[in-house]
Design a protein around this motif. Structure first.
Motif, PDB file in Angstrom:
ATOM      1  N   GLY A 153       3.034  -3.978  -6.970  1.00  0.00           N
ATOM      2  CA  GLY A 153       1.703  -3.865  -6.261  1.00  0.00           C
ATOM      3  C   GLY A 153       1.844  -3.596  -4.471  1.00  0.00           C
ATOM      4  N   GLY A 154       1.012  -3.141  -4.043  1.00  0.00           N
ATOM      5  CA  GLY A 154       0.987  -3.026  -2.882  1.00  0.00           C
ATOM      6  C   GLY A 154       0.995  -4.234  -1.926  1.00  0.00           C
ATOM      7  N   ASN A 158       3.440  -5.709   0.922  1.00  0.00           N
ATOM      8  CA  ASN A 158       3.194  -6.119   2.245  1.00  0.00           C
ATOM      9  C   ASN A 158       3.892  -7.441   2.254  1.00  0.00           C
ATOM     10  OD1 ASN A 158       2.135  -3.733   3.156  1.00  0.00           O
ATOM     11  ND2 ASN A 158       0.134  -4.499   2.242  1.00  0.00           N
ATOM     12  N   CYS A 246      -2.868   5.317   5.232  1.00  0.00           N
ATOM     13  CA  CYS A 246      -3.908   5.311   6.129  1.00  0.00           C
ATOM     14  C   CYS A 246      -4.690   3.917   5.643  1.00  0.00           C
ATOM     15  CB  CYS A 246      -4.660   6.452   5.615  1.00  0.00           C
ATOM     16  SG  CYS A 246      -5.129   6.800   3.685  1.00  0.00           S
ATOM     17  N   ALA A 275       0.431   2.500   1.665  1.00  0.00           N
ATOM     18  CA  ALA A 275       0.252   2.005   0.128  1.00  0.00           C
ATOM     19  C   ALA A 275      -0.478   3.587  -0.198  1.00  0.00           C
ATOM     20  CB  ALA A 275      -0.421   0.979  -0.111  1.00  0.00           C
TER      21      ALA A 275
HETATM   22  C1  LIG Z   1      -4.132  -0.125  -2.127  1.00  0.00           C
HETATM   23  C2  LIG Z   1      -3.585  -0.627  -0.907  1.00  0.00           C
HETATM   24  C3  LIG Z   1      -2.944  -1.803  -0.744  1.00  0.00           C
HETATM   25  C4  LIG Z   1      -2.539  -2.956  -1.812  1.00  0.00           C
HETATM   26  O1  LIG Z   1      -2.005  -2.351  -2.751  1.00  0.00           O
HETATM   27  P1  LIG Z   1      -2.340  -3.044  -4.447  1.00  0.00           P
HETATM   28  O2  LIG Z   1      -1.358  -2.301  -5.092  1.00  0.00           O
HETATM   29  O3  LIG Z   1      -3.603  -2.974  -4.715  1.00  0.00           O
HETATM   30  O4  LIG Z   1      -1.944  -4.523  -4.023  1.00  0.00           O
HETATM   31  C5  LIG Z   1      -2.526  -2.322   0.447  1.00  0.00           C
HETATM   32  N1  LIG Z   1      -2.693  -1.384   1.708  1.00  0.00           N
HETATM   33  C6  LIG Z   1      -3.467  -0.266   1.531  1.00  0.00           C
HETATM   34  C7  LIG Z   1      -3.458   0.499   2.594  1.00  0.00           C
HETATM   35  C8  LIG Z   1      -3.861   0.186   0.368  1.00  0.00           C
HETATM   36  O5  LIG Z   1      -4.496   1.219   0.278  1.00  0.00           O
END
Ligand SMILES: *Cc1c(COP(=O)(O)O)cnc(C)c1O
Length: 501
Positions: A153-154, A158, A246, A275
Motif C-alpha cells: 500500500g501507498g 510513504n 497528484c 501513488a
Molecule cells: C492512495 C494514495 C495514498 C495511499 O495509498 P494506500 O495504498 O491507500 O495506502 C497515498 N498518497 C496518495 C497521493 C494517494 O493517492
C-alpha cells in the motif's frame, strides 16, 4: 496418486475444481452485471443486517460449507459489497482490477510464496525485480543506480520512503532514536499517510511543516528557499520535502521541476507521492505532468490505483539504491545468512516481514495488455474526466473547482450567493442520496474552504451517458431537497467557474 489416499487436510482436488468453477460463474455474472450498470453501486447496510444475511455466526460456529452453500453465500457477499466495475463508481481511488491481476491473486492465494526471502519464492521475487526495473525505466532512472520494492500500500510506501530519507539526514536515528527538531515539509494537500508516517517516525505530526501553497493546495516553490532558511536558522533539521503527483483531494500535480531544483540547491531529500498520478508516465500526452520526477530522491507509485491490480501493490522507488538499503539497519541471524545468496532478500527493504506476490499482479497486467494498453486505459479515464468538466461548464447550476489535470474532478451544486454552510451540507446530502439510491458512488473533499463532490473516473464502463445521467440526477435531487428544505438552490444563467489562476 490416488486422490482418496490423500492425508486429511490436504487439498481435495475435486472440491477445488468444483468450487472454483462455481466461483468463476458467479464472478462472471457479478462483473458482467456491474459493468452494464446492474445492481446498486454500493450498499451500506449496517453490519448486523449483513451478518444475518450472510449467516456469519452460523458458519463460524458450525462450519460445513460446501460448494452449493458457498454459491449461496457468495451471492449475498457480492450483493452486499461495492461494485467497482459499475459505471457509477466514481469514488475512492481503488483500481477496478483487470482480468490478469485477478488471476494473479488466485495464484498467490494458492501458492502463498511469501517471497520477501528469496528462498520463499524465487519466481515471485524475480518478477517483482523485473517490474520494479520497468518502473524505474519509466521514471527515467537507471536500474544500475536506482532501486525499489513493492509494499502493501501507498501509506506503507510513504512511511518506507520517509524512513530512507531519515536514514540519510540522521543516520543514527535507527539506533539512538529521534533527536528533537527534525521536520518534514509537506503541502496541506498531502495524503493523510504523510503526517501519519511522521508520527510513526517519531517526528510527531508537529514535525510536519506546511509548505506555502496556493488556494488549490499546490506548493508555491519560489517561497521555499526563504522558508527553508528560517527553519534552518532555528536549528531544525529538514528530513524531506514531500510533493504531490497528484494530490488526493484535487488530482492536481505540484510543479516537480521547480521543487526538485530547490531540493537540489538546498540538498534536501525530495519525496514525490505519485501513488495515484505516477501512471501518467505511460501516456505521451500526460507525461509532462511528471516533468522533474527524475530529480526526486524517492517516489511512491501504486499499481492498485491506475495500473488495475487489486489492493494492494505499491512501489517505493529510490534514485540511489544505497538510500533504500540503509533505511532498515537490522541484522537477524535466523533470517539472513552471511553466505552468498542466490538472489536478494527483499525483506531488507520493507516494513513488512513476509510479503504477498505483489509483482505478479502488475506483471500479468503488463504482459497481457502491454505498457501501451495500460497507457490507453489511463488516457481514456482522463478523457472521460475532462468530458465531465466540459459538461459541468455548460451547466449554470454547477461550479467546478478547476480544470482537471487527472481523472479527478471536483464540482458542486448550487451557487456561491447562497449561505456557504448550507451549500456545504447540500453536497453531503446529495452524495448520500446518490449512494442510498445505488446509482452513483462519489467521494467528497474540502478545498479552498468549501466542500466539493469529487468524481474519480476509474471504471472502464463509465462513459458520456453516465456523466449526463449523473448531472441530471444531481439536479433532480437538489430540486427535491430545495422544495422540502430551506432553499439553497436557484437556477442562474451565468456561469461561475472557479478555475485555477
Ligand atoms: C492512495 C494514495 C495514498 C495511499 O495509498 P494506500 O495504498 O491507500 O495506502 C497515498 N498518497 C496518495 C497521493 C494517494 O493517492
Amino acid at each position: 496418486m490416488d486422490e482418496t489416499a490423500s492425508p486429511e487436510n490436504s487439498w481435495d482436488m475435486a472440491e477445488f475444481e468444483r468450487s472454483s468453477q462455481a466461483l468463476i460463474r458467479h464472478l462472471h455474472a457479478y462483473v458482467a452485471g456491474a459493468q452494464s450498470g446492474e445492481g446498486p453501486v454500493a450498499r451500506r447496510r449496517p453490519p448486523h443486517q449483513v451478518r444475518n444475511r450472510l449467516k456469519l455466526d452460523r458458519w463460524i460456529r458450525d462450519g460445513g460449507m460446501n460448494t452449493t452453500a458457498f454459491e449461496e453465500f457468495l451471492d449475498g457477499y457480492l450483493d452486499e459489497g461495492t461494485r467497482l466495475h459499475h459505471p457509477g463508481y466514481l469514488s475512492h481511488q481503488c483500481a477496478v482490477p483487470d482480468v490478469p491481476a485477478a488471476l494473479a491473486d488466485l495464484v498467490h492465494g494458492t501458492t502463498n510464496n511469501a517471497m520477501s526471502l528469496y528462498e520463499m519464492g524465487a519466481a515471485g521475487a524475480t518478477v517483482e525485480l523485473a517490474v520494479i526495473d520497468w518502473m524505474l525505466e519509466k521514471v527515467g532512472w537507471s536500474a544500475q543506480h536506482a532501486t525499489g520494492v513493492l509494499v502493501h500500500g501507498g501509506s506503507l510506501a510513504n512511511l518506507t520512503a520517509l524512513l530512507a530519507a531519515r536514514a540519510r539526514a540522521l543516520p543514527c536515528a535507527w539506533r539512538a532514536g529521534m533527536p528533537s527538531g527534525a521536520v518534514i515539509l509537506a503541502p496541506p494537500s498531502s495524503h493523510l499517510s504523510v503526517p501519519r508516517a511522521a508520527a510513526i517516525l517519531g517526528l510527531g505530526t508537529d514535525g510536519v511543516i506546511e509548505m506555502p501553497s496556493d488556494r488549490l493546495g499546490r506548493i508555491v516553490a519560489d517561497q521555499l528557499p526563504s522558508m527553508i532558511r528560517k527553519i534552518r536558522d532555528s536549528e531544525r533539521v529538514i528530513l524531506a520535502i514531500v510533493a504531490n503527483a497528484c494530490a488526493p483531494a484535487t488530482g492536481l500535480y505540484d510543479d516537480l521541476n521547480a521543487i526538485a531544483r530547490v531540493c537540489r540547491d538546498e540538498r534536501i531529500w525530495l519525496h514525490v507521492d505519485a501513488a495515484h498520478g505516477g501512471s501518467a508516465l505511460l501516456v505521451p500526452e500526460l507525461k509532462h505532468l511528471m516533468n522533474g520526477i527524475q530529480g526526486a530522491d524517492s517516489i511512491v507509485w501504486d499499481a492498485h490505483k491506475m495500473l488495475r491490480t487489486s489492493t494492494l501493490a505499491a512501489a517505493v522507488l529510490a534514485r540511489d539504491a544505497t538510500d533504500l538499503a540503509s533505511a532498515f539497519q537490522q541484522h537477524a541471524d535466523y533470517l539472513f545468512f552471511d553466505d552468498d545468496r542466490a538472489g536478494p532478500d527483499l525483506m531488507t527493504r520493507t516494513v513488512e516481514g513476509a510479503k504477498a506476490e505483489l509483482g505478479l499482479k502488475l506483471f500479468l497486467n503488463l504482459a497481457w495488455r502491454g505498457e501501451d494498453g495500460l497507457g490507453r486505459y489511463v488516457a481514456g479515464r482522463h478523457a472521460i474526466a475532462r468530458r465531465l468538466w466540459e459538461l459541468l461548464r455548460t451547466q449554470p447550476n454547477f461550479q467546478v473547482l478547476c480544470e482537471p489535470e487527472s481523472n479527478v474532478v471536483c464540482f458542486r451544486y448550487g451557487r456561491d450567493d447562497h449561505d456557504q454552510q448550507h451549500l456545504d451540507r447540500l453536497q453531503i446530502t446529495l452524495r448520500d442520496r446518490l449512494l442510498d439510491d445505488g446509482l452513483f458512488h462519489l467521494a467528497s473533499s474540502v478545498v479552498d474552504g468549501r466542500r466539493w463532490l469529487r468524481a474519480t473516473v476509474m471504471a472502464p464502463s463509465t462513459n458520456e451517458p453516465t456523466l449526463r445521467s449523473l448531472l441530471d440526477t444531481v439536479q433532480r435531487y437538489a430540486a427535491e431537497s430545495a422544495s422540502t428544505g430551506p432553499s439553497a438552490i436557484s437556477p442562474h444563467s451565468a456561469n461561475d467557474h472557479r478555475c485555477s489562476p
